[in-house]
Design an enzyme around this catalytic site. Structure first.
Site, PDB file in Angstrom:
ATOM      1  N   THR A  36       0.747  -1.315  -0.073  1.00 50.53           N
ATOM      2  CA  THR A  36       0.077  -0.089  -0.011  1.00 50.53           C
ATOM      3  C   THR A  36       0.868   1.252   0.001  1.00 50.53           C
ATOM      4  O   THR A  36       0.531   2.227  -0.567  1.00 50.53           O
ATOM      5  CB  THR A  36      -0.874   0.092   1.258  1.00 50.53           C
ATOM      6  OG1 THR A  36      -1.810  -1.257   1.294  1.00 50.53           O
ATOM      7  CG2 THR A  36      -1.935   1.075   1.065  1.00 50.53           C
ATOM      8  N   ILE A  37       1.785   1.168   0.899  1.00 53.30           N
ATOM      9  CA  ILE A  37       2.633   2.604   0.888  1.00 53.30           C
ATOM     10  C   ILE A  37       3.391   2.675  -0.362  1.00 53.30           C
ATOM     11  O   ILE A  37       3.536   3.634  -1.030  1.00 53.30           O
ATOM     12  CB  ILE A  37       3.953   2.510   2.120  1.00 53.30           C
ATOM     13  CG1 ILE A  37       3.145   2.163   3.408  1.00 53.30           C
ATOM     14  CG2 ILE A  37       4.697   3.564   1.882  1.00 53.30           C
ATOM     15  CD1 ILE A  37       3.841   1.896   4.592  1.00 53.30           C
ATOM     16  N   LYS A  64      -6.008  -2.124  -0.894  1.00 52.14           N
ATOM     17  CA  LYS A  64      -6.902  -1.887   0.225  1.00 52.14           C
ATOM     18  C   LYS A  64      -8.050  -1.067  -0.211  1.00 52.14           C
ATOM     19  O   LYS A  64      -8.434  -0.176   0.386  1.00 52.14           O
ATOM     20  CB  LYS A  64      -6.481  -1.421   1.436  1.00 52.14           C
ATOM     21  CG  LYS A  64      -5.308  -2.297   2.158  1.00 52.14           C
ATOM     22  CD  LYS A  64      -4.673  -1.783   3.282  1.00 52.14           C
ATOM     23  CE  LYS A  64      -3.707  -2.618   4.038  1.00 52.14           C
ATOM     24  NZ  LYS A  64      -2.313  -2.796   3.193  1.00 52.14           N
ATOM     25  N   ASP A  67     -13.728   1.687  -2.334  1.00 52.76           N
ATOM     26  CA  ASP A  67     -14.632   2.083  -3.285  1.00 52.76           C
ATOM     27  C   ASP A  67     -14.295   1.919  -4.697  1.00 52.76           C
ATOM     28  O   ASP A  67     -13.032   1.623  -5.090  1.00 52.76           O
ATOM     29  CB  ASP A  67     -15.156   3.558  -3.063  1.00 52.76           C
ATOM     30  CG  ASP A  67     -16.500   3.868  -3.524  1.00 52.76           C
ATOM     31  OD1 ASP A  67     -17.273   3.057  -3.930  1.00 52.76           O
ATOM     32  OD2 ASP A  67     -16.592   5.110  -3.478  1.00 52.76           O
ATOM     33  N   ALA A  68     -15.282   1.995  -5.701  1.00 48.82           N
ATOM     34  CA  ALA A  68     -14.696   2.052  -7.264  1.00 48.82           C
ATOM     35  C   ALA A  68     -14.209   0.707  -7.675  1.00 48.82           C
ATOM     36  O   ALA A  68     -13.097   0.711  -8.141  1.00 48.82           O
ATOM     37  CB  ALA A  68     -13.632   3.108  -7.437  1.00 48.82           C
ATOM     38  N   LEU A  72     -11.117   0.117 -10.186  1.00 49.59           N
ATOM     39  CA  LEU A  72      -9.564  -0.339  -9.675  1.00 49.59           C
ATOM     40  C   LEU A  72      -9.217  -1.743  -9.938  1.00 49.59           C
ATOM     41  O   LEU A  72      -8.224  -1.688 -10.095  1.00 49.59           O
ATOM     42  CB  LEU A  72      -9.428   0.196  -8.020  1.00 49.59           C
ATOM     43  CG  LEU A  72      -9.536   1.604  -7.829  1.00 49.59           C
ATOM     44  CD1 LEU A  72      -9.828   1.893  -6.447  1.00 49.59           C
ATOM     45  CD2 LEU A  72      -8.667   2.261  -8.379  1.00 49.59           C
ATOM     46  N   GLU A 112      -9.160  -7.753   3.021  1.00 48.23           N
ATOM     47  CA  GLU A 112      -8.010  -6.954   4.158  1.00 48.23           C
ATOM     48  C   GLU A 112      -8.808  -7.121   5.297  1.00 48.23           C
ATOM     49  O   GLU A 112      -9.587  -6.025   5.559  1.00 48.23           O
ATOM     50  CB  GLU A 112      -7.319  -5.755   3.698  1.00 48.23           C
ATOM     51  CG  GLU A 112      -6.206  -5.949   2.704  1.00 48.23           C
ATOM     52  CD  GLU A 112      -4.833  -6.075   3.466  1.00 48.23           C
ATOM     53  OE1 GLU A 112      -5.080  -6.033   5.086  1.00 48.23           O
ATOM     54  OE2 GLU A 112      -4.035  -6.136   2.964  1.00 48.23           O
ATOM     55  N   HIS A 136      -4.765  -9.470   9.497  1.00 49.02           N
ATOM     56  CA  HIS A 136      -3.969  -8.522   9.633  1.00 49.02           C
ATOM     57  C   HIS A 136      -3.669  -7.788  10.923  1.00 49.02           C
ATOM     58  O   HIS A 136      -4.653  -7.330  11.424  1.00 49.02           O
ATOM     59  CB  HIS A 136      -4.200  -7.494   8.584  1.00 49.02           C
ATOM     60  CG  HIS A 136      -3.122  -6.565   7.790  1.00 49.02           C
ATOM     61  ND1 HIS A 136      -2.862  -6.358   6.625  1.00 49.02           N
ATOM     62  CD2 HIS A 136      -1.957  -6.055   8.526  1.00 49.02           C
ATOM     63  CE1 HIS A 136      -1.880  -5.677   6.471  1.00 49.02           C
ATOM     64  NE2 HIS A 136      -1.351  -5.551   7.746  1.00 49.02           N
ATOM     65  N   ARG A 139       0.493  -2.332  11.394  1.00 53.32           N
ATOM     66  CA  ARG A 139       1.867  -1.879  11.796  1.00 53.32           C
ATOM     67  C   ARG A 139       1.444  -0.829  12.895  1.00 53.32           C
ATOM     68  O   ARG A 139       2.402  -0.897  13.927  1.00 53.32           O
ATOM     69  CB  ARG A 139       2.782  -1.214  10.682  1.00 53.32           C
ATOM     70  CG  ARG A 139       2.521  -0.122   9.998  1.00 53.32           C
ATOM     71  CD  ARG A 139       3.854   0.314   9.326  1.00 53.32           C
ATOM     72  NE  ARG A 139       4.091  -0.494   8.257  1.00 53.32           N
ATOM     73  CZ  ARG A 139       5.223  -0.715   7.369  1.00 53.32           C
ATOM     74  NH1 ARG A 139       6.156   0.469   7.669  1.00 53.32           N
ATOM     75  NH2 ARG A 139       5.704  -1.389   6.631  1.00 53.32           N
TER      76      ARG A 139
HETATM   77  C1  5RP Z   1       0.602  -2.769   5.935  1.00 53.39           C
HETATM   78  C2  5RP Z   1       0.756  -4.020   5.022  1.00 53.39           C
HETATM   79  C3  5RP Z   1       2.090  -4.557   4.917  1.00 53.39           C
HETATM   80  O1  5RP Z   1       2.494  -4.755   3.513  1.00 53.39           O
HETATM   81  C4  5RP Z   1       2.189  -5.692   5.614  1.00 53.39           C
HETATM   82  O2  5RP Z   1       2.016  -5.844   6.934  1.00 53.39           O
HETATM   83  C5  5RP Z   1       3.421  -6.513   5.516  1.00 53.39           C
HETATM   84  O3  5RP Z   1       4.542  -5.900   5.996  1.00 53.39           O
HETATM   85  P1  5RP Z   1       5.387  -6.018   7.375  1.00 53.39           P
HETATM   86  O4  5RP Z   1       5.738  -7.638   7.454  1.00 53.39           O
HETATM   87  O5  5RP Z   1       6.426  -4.960   7.238  1.00 53.39           O
HETATM   88  O6  5RP Z   1       4.507  -5.766   8.607  1.00 53.39           O
HETATM   89  O7  5RP Z   1      -0.076  -4.206   4.110  1.00 53.39           O
HETATM   90  O8  5RP Z   1      -0.755  -2.331   5.778  1.00 53.39           O
END
Ligand code: 5RP
Length: 220
Positions: A36-37, A64, A67-68, A72, A112, A136, A139
């Site tokens: 994403t970054i 992630k 919408d749309a 996308l 996600e 997930h 971070r």
């Molecule tokens: C952040 C992500 C990252 O790509 C995913 O969490 C993996 O990175 P890391 O192992 O550095 O946490 O989707 O939103």
């Protein structure tokens, strides 16, 4: 239980830096993700460049999407992605639109799972035809001390029972892999612990050794 795949997440803020790590690590992983970054920093070119650099790998556009979904998904799959992520907060209509495009392109949508979602949501995604989700730990949540726990494992099992293949991510290290013994893991997604390692190839080998120890070797 099939052996989990290893996915490299590239969350660099510049494309050259991401491509440099992808070039080094692609031979050690099964899947390469335009994170994403990276995508917010460099746009769709990140997906196109990774497709060119890694022609034989599964490529993920980790957008992630909220919408749309149709527009996308067309952009992601035309750029060379195999899988595209949609955020769990997206309306079901967005999931349906994204999934329809994925199907027509031979791709897949991954949901996600961040923040608030329910097993009823997961059943609805499954009814649309979506078959993948990403469990997930964000971070920022990780940085504020959130640990993996029994509650996570129970939710993962419930999602598997619904029929969703689960990838796991969020600061995952090789030492974390054993926590997920007993879960059907589609892929371990690692960013910083691979791309940020002093010896990335060795870090990838440690992931594979941990995965082998629990799920068996690649030829098992
Ligand atoms: C952040 C992500 C990252 O790509 C995913 O969490 C993996 O990175 P890391 O192992 O550095 O946490 O989707 O939103």
């Amino acid at each position: 239980m099939s052996r989990p795949l290893l996915q490299l997440a590239l969350d660099h803020t510049t494309l050259p830096a991401a491509l440099q790590d992808a070039a080094v690590l692609q031979e050690y992983v099964d899947i390469v993700e335009a994170g994403t970054i990276l995508c917010l920093s460099e746009g769709i070119n990140a997906v196109k460049a990774l497709r060119n650099l890694c022609p034989k790998k599964i490529i993920v556009a980790d957008w992630k999407v909220a919408d749309a979904g149709e527009t996308l998904a067309e952009q992601a799959f035309r750029a060379g992605a195999n899988w595209m992520t949609i955020i769990c907060a997206a309306p079901l209509a967005t999931v349906e639109k994204g999934h329809a495009v994925a199907q027509s392109c031979g791709g897949e949508i991954q949901m996600e799972l961040f923040g608030n979602w329910t097993l009823e949501d997961a059943r609805a995604w499954h009814r649309t035809g979506v078959r993948q989700a990403i469990y997930h730990r964000g971070r920022d949540a990780q940085a504020s001390g959130q640990q993996w726990g029994e509650a996570d494992l129970a939710k993962m099992k419930a999602l598997s029972d619904i029929g969703l293949a689960l990838s796991v991510t969020g600061g995952i290290t090789p030492e974390d892999v054993a926590l997920f013994k007993g879960i059907h893991v589609k892929a371990f997604i690692a960013g910083r612990s691979l791309a940020g390692a002093a010896d990335p190839a060795r870090a990838a080998a440690e992931f594979h050794a941990q995965i082998d120890a629990i799920w068996g070797g690649r030829d098992a």
